[in-house]
Design a protein around this motif. Structure first.
Motif, mmCIF file in Angstrom:
data_model
loop_
_atom_site.group_PDB
_atom_site.id
_atom_site.type_symbol
_atom_site.label_atom_id
_atom_site.label_comp_id
_atom_site.label_asym_id
_atom_site.label_seq_id
_atom_site.Cartn_x
_atom_site.Cartn_y
_atom_site.Cartn_z
ATOM 1 N N ALA A 193 -48.537 -13.223 -12.188
ATOM 2 C CA ALA A 193 -49.498 -14.004 -12.832
ATOM 3 C C ALA A 193 -50.415 -13.017 -12.803
ATOM 4 O O ALA A 193 -51.033 -12.118 -12.069
ATOM 5 C CB ALA A 193 -50.189 -15.133 -11.688
ATOM 6 N N TYR A 220 -47.505 -16.247 -15.914
ATOM 7 C CA TYR A 220 -48.771 -17.177 -15.675
ATOM 8 C C TYR A 220 -50.033 -16.210 -16.434
ATOM 9 O O TYR A 220 -50.097 -15.281 -15.743
ATOM 10 C CB TYR A 220 -49.091 -17.732 -14.516
ATOM 11 N N CYS A 222 -54.115 -16.133 -17.421
ATOM 12 C CA CYS A 222 -55.413 -16.709 -17.346
ATOM 13 C C CYS A 222 -56.503 -15.649 -17.166
ATOM 14 O O CYS A 222 -56.373 -14.607 -16.428
ATOM 15 C CB CYS A 222 -55.555 -17.290 -15.802
ATOM 16 N N MET A 228 -54.872 -17.285 -11.434
ATOM 17 C CA MET A 228 -53.712 -16.448 -10.886
ATOM 18 C C MET A 228 -53.624 -17.043 -9.410
ATOM 19 O O MET A 228 -52.228 -17.055 -8.829
ATOM 20 C CB MET A 228 -54.316 -14.992 -10.752
ATOM 21 N N ALA A 231 -51.440 -20.173 -9.493
ATOM 22 C CA ALA A 231 -50.062 -19.801 -9.795
ATOM 23 C C ALA A 231 -49.312 -19.263 -8.741
ATOM 24 O O ALA A 231 -48.125 -19.755 -8.161
ATOM 25 C CB ALA A 231 -49.778 -18.798 -10.971
ATOM 26 N N LEU A 236 -45.340 -19.896 -7.964
ATOM 27 C CA LEU A 236 -44.761 -19.695 -9.570
ATOM 28 C C LEU A 236 -44.675 -18.266 -9.825
ATOM 29 O O LEU A 236 -43.757 -17.666 -10.668
ATOM 30 C CB LEU A 236 -45.623 -20.186 -10.581
ATOM 31 N N ALA A 237 -45.357 -17.298 -9.069
ATOM 32 C CA ALA A 237 -45.633 -15.986 -9.424
ATOM 33 C C ALA A 237 -46.075 -15.134 -8.195
ATOM 34 O O ALA A 237 -46.801 -15.674 -7.410
ATOM 35 C CB ALA A 237 -46.358 -15.772 -10.764
#
Length: 294
Positions: A193, A220, A222, A228, A231, A236-237
């Motif tokens: 992220a 991800y 952003c 961040m 995420a 997710l990251a």
């Protein structure tokens, strides 16, 4: 028996001013010039301070002096005490400072540390209105040049940013972070992220992974650090973030995963040439706040 018989000794502000000057300049001679005393007088002040505390505060070397571990601790307290003293005195002796200041800040600071700093400044300067604009460092520099901002905090090293602009007020490590107990760090390729292209955190992270040959994917993207964090919280990251931004439920990625060191990033302070009394007061406050360990 006096109620004050067992109270600890009071620290003298003149001694603390000289102590901070030496710590920041690395020299008794340069510090003496700053506090308008002779080097011998400054040496005597530090001797008194060390005797009061019963601790050695400096390591004297051939070309400079360095703080001991006890000196590092005292430096933090000294800066805070001197700033608090200045605030208290200004409430009663200094003329009231009024005005409106437009201040720019990266989004991660504007929603994190900055509100606490601004609240402290507002208490000591209630007649100064501060309007905060959050944005990227390149956007903030453009607003400064256009006269829409009086001053701004900036992150150094962003793509397209003039490296000659700004005073370094804070330096800290950039670290890999993930959700505590999360599994994203185990995925292959490594899910990241990161901010949009041009961000120094993104650049430092990707260059470090490329140099070590670690495969990754941008999972991800952003413009704001809050994205961040979302995420990471969803596992997710993982993400590169400043060490001081680490908050539960996030933790530093364990060394066993073999991720590369990211080095340090810098926070800069930039302002227009003529600030006036209100702007000068806020500028001093901002620089002192970030140079003082929190």
């Amino acid at each position: 028996m006096s109620l004050f018989a067992n109270t600890p000794p009071l620290l003298e502000f003149d001694l603390l001013r000289s102590f901070v000057a030496i710590a920041e300049s690395g020299s008794f001679t340069r510090a003496a010039e700053q506090v308008f005393r002779s080097p011998a007088a400054v040496s005597m002040q530090i001797k008194r301070l060390e005797e009061t505390l019963g601790k050695s505060l400096f390591l004297r070397e051939a070309r400079q002096v360095r703080l001991t571990s006890e000196g590092e601790v005292l430096l933090s307290y000294s800066r805070r005490l001197l700033r608090l003293n200045e605030e208290a005195v200004s409430q009663f002796m200094a003329p009231s400072i009024e005005g409106t200041i437009c201040f720019g800040s990266p989004e991660d600071l504007a929603t994190g540390v900055l509100p606490k700093v601004m609240a402290q400044f507002a208490r000591s300067h209630p007649a100064v209105a501060v309007n905060v604009i959050a944005g990227s460092s390149t956007e903030l520099l453009s607003l400064l040049d256009a006269g829409e901002l009086d001053m701004a905090l900036l992150t150094a090293g962003n793509v397209g940013q003039d490296p000659t602009r700004g005073e370094v007020v804070f330096t800290e490590p950039l670290v890999w972070a993930n959700r505590s107990g999360g599994l994203a760090v185990e995925s292959h390729p490594l899910p990241l992220a990161v901010a949009s292209r041009g961000c120094c955190w993104r650049t430092m992270a990707l260059e470090a992974l490329d140099k070590q040959g670690i495969e990754y994917r941008i999972a991800y993207t952003c413009d704001q650090s809050s994205g961040m964090q979302a995420a990471m919280e969803a596992d997710l990251a993982i993400a590169p973030i400043p060490q001081s931004h680490m908050r539960a439920p996030f933790v530093k990625v364990d060394d066993r995963w073999g991720l590369p060191e990211l080095g340090e990033y810098q926070l800069l302070f930039e302002h227009r040439k003529e600030l006036g009394p209100a702007g000068n007061a806020l500028a001093r406050y901002i620089v002192d706040a970030w140079k003082t360990p929190r």
